[in-house]
Design an enzyme around this catalytic site. Structure first.
Site, PDB file in Angstrom:
ATOM      1  N   CYS B  11      20.385  18.758  42.193  1.00  0.00           N
ATOM      2  CA  CYS B  11      19.302  19.725  42.148  1.00  0.00           C
ATOM      3  C   CYS B  11      19.777  21.012  41.448  1.00  0.00           C
ATOM      4  CB  CYS B  11      18.845  20.059  43.563  1.00  0.00           C
ATOM      5  SG  CYS B  11      20.185  20.641  44.599  1.00  0.00           S
ATOM      6  N   CYS B  14      22.685  22.884  42.998  1.00  0.00           N
ATOM      7  CA  CYS B  14      24.007  22.272  42.839  1.00  0.00           C
ATOM      8  C   CYS B  14      24.589  22.643  41.474  1.00  0.00           C
ATOM      9  CB  CYS B  14      23.907  20.757  42.961  1.00  0.00           C
ATOM     10  SG  CYS B  14      22.953  20.225  44.387  1.00  0.00           S
TER      11      CYS B  14
END
Lengths: 332, 77
Positions: B11, B14
């Site tokens: 995502c 991250c």
């Protein structure tokens, strides 16, 4: 509460920029400035509040809490409630799901959390509050929590463990009850506050563009779509508008920030509230990207059952909303 | 040399975490091997509930948020 903001918008548009207060453009711009500022302020305040709750009650603690106590059915309520107050990020839903199941939380309770988490989140609440007022927001939040509870209970009764991916079932079998996991942080509140506000600011910043686009579309519709436009097609309580709205919404992947301002205008222009709410819940609560993420931990059959149950309860909430607000003016 | 693992299913948060960690180790000239772990099964072996998480030499140091530069330096100390 926001009178000063209205004065500011009036001053900015009519005095500083000097557009006629009676003109269409003037009204639209005024509406736009006022709404954008109001919603950004609400967003920031609510995100900070949720950040504080979350700092003291992180998901790890919730898992311990659900695990260690006998709650006699109330665990569905707690899971759903904390799903509502925990900031939702679709990328965390899979680790959360597995972490809960692995920690020995029943599947139904985990689902209750998973249903409510995207449905009632800080962004949706802030924008609802700004666009629809407090009464409506409260009913939305309560209905969302109940929906998560009921959905979780139904799914819990169905004994769906066997439809989880093999490796997840393995994890449940050798339930490695992890005790050491949660150690409470001892940092004093005042030291944490800067971090929480910083985090909240980050969330606001990441969605500001959607808010602006949503409100711009809303402002445009305010000016150009005739009053009661939708009413002739969809208004007046035709029951089938609710399931239709849900079916249309599932393939749409929009976030609450962009969609709520548009929905508010649609309601003003004659779409029944329940239909609009069902549409919105389906857009943010049931998304294909989330489905593909869940594919890693569930079989297709389980995902279908999960989505099916949630869809059913969303349609039900749509009917309930249409029933409650049939003749009352909720926007004020 | 330290081994830093970033756990996350890919995502936006991250990716931010990865970027900031790389920035910090370059700036502080820390010798470290940064590995991105995207496989959910491997991620769950670390018993975390929210991503992104940062693991230094097999110990989970940060979880559920994008860390600040100071937090990374503290985690690497």
């Amino acid at each position: 509460m926001f009178d000063w903001l209205q004065s500011f918008a009036d001053w900015l548009i009519f005095q500083v920029i000097g557009i006629e207060a009676e003109s269409h453009l003037g009204m639209a711009l005024n509406f736009f400035v006022y709404d954008v500022l109001k919603i950004l302020i609400l967003l920031f305040v609510i995100t900070v509040l949720m950040g504080i709750v979350n700092a003291y009650f992180p998901v790890e603690r919730l898992r311990d809490f659900l695990n260690k106590r006998k709650l006699y059915g109330l665990e569905y309520f707690f899971a759903s409630f904390f799903g509502a107050v925990t900031p939702f990020c679709s990328c965390s839903s899979v680790p959360l799901f597995i972490g809960f199941v692995q920690g020995g939380i029943p599947l139904g309770v985990t689902f209750a959390f998973l249903i409510t988490s995207p449905l009632v989140n800080e962004i949706a609440l802030a924008i609802f509050l700004g666009m629809f007022g407090i009464k409506f927001t409260l009913i939305y939040a309560i209905l969302g929590i109940i929906l998560g509870m009921l959905g979780g209970m139904v799914l819990g009764k169905l004994k769906l463990e066997r439809y989880l991916s093999d490796w997840v079932q393995q994890l449940i079998l050798n339930k490695n009850k992890v005790q050491e996991d949660f150690e409470s942080e001892q940092t004093p509140f005042l030291k944490r506050l800067p971090y929480i506000t910083q985090e909240a600011w980050g969330i606001v910043k990441s969605i500001v563009l959607y808010v602006i686009i949503g409100i711009a579309i809303g402002a445009f519709m305010h000016g150009y779509v005739p009053e009661n436009f939708f009413e002739q097609y969809l208004g007046d309580g035709q029951w089938w508008t609710v399931p239709l709205a849900v079916i249309l919404a599932v393939p749409l992947y929009a976030n609450a920030a962009g969609i709520i301002p548009v929905i508010q205008v649609m309601v003003v222009k004659g779409i029944p509230v329940g239909t609009a709410i069902a549409f919105m819940m389906a857009t943010i609560g049931l998304s294909i990207p989330e489905g593909t993420l869940l594919k890693k931990v569930m079989s297709l059959k389980l995902i279908t059952i999960f989505f099916g149950t949630v869809t059913f309860f969303i349609i039900l909430s749509g009917f309930i909303f249409n029933f409650i607000f049939k003749n009352s003016n909720l926007l004020l | 040399m330290k081994i830093i693992k970033i756990l996350g299913t890919g995502c936006a948060k991250c990716k931010q975490t990865e970027a900031i960690i790389k920035e910090v180790i370059a700036k502080e000239s820390i010798e470290a091997n940064v590995i991105k772990v995207e496989d959910i099964q491997q991620i769950m072996a670390y018993n975390i509930l929210s991503t992104p998480a940062v693991v230094v030499d097999e110990v989970v140091k940060i979880k559920g948020k994008v860390p600040s530069a100071q937090e990374i330096i503290a985690a690497l100390a």
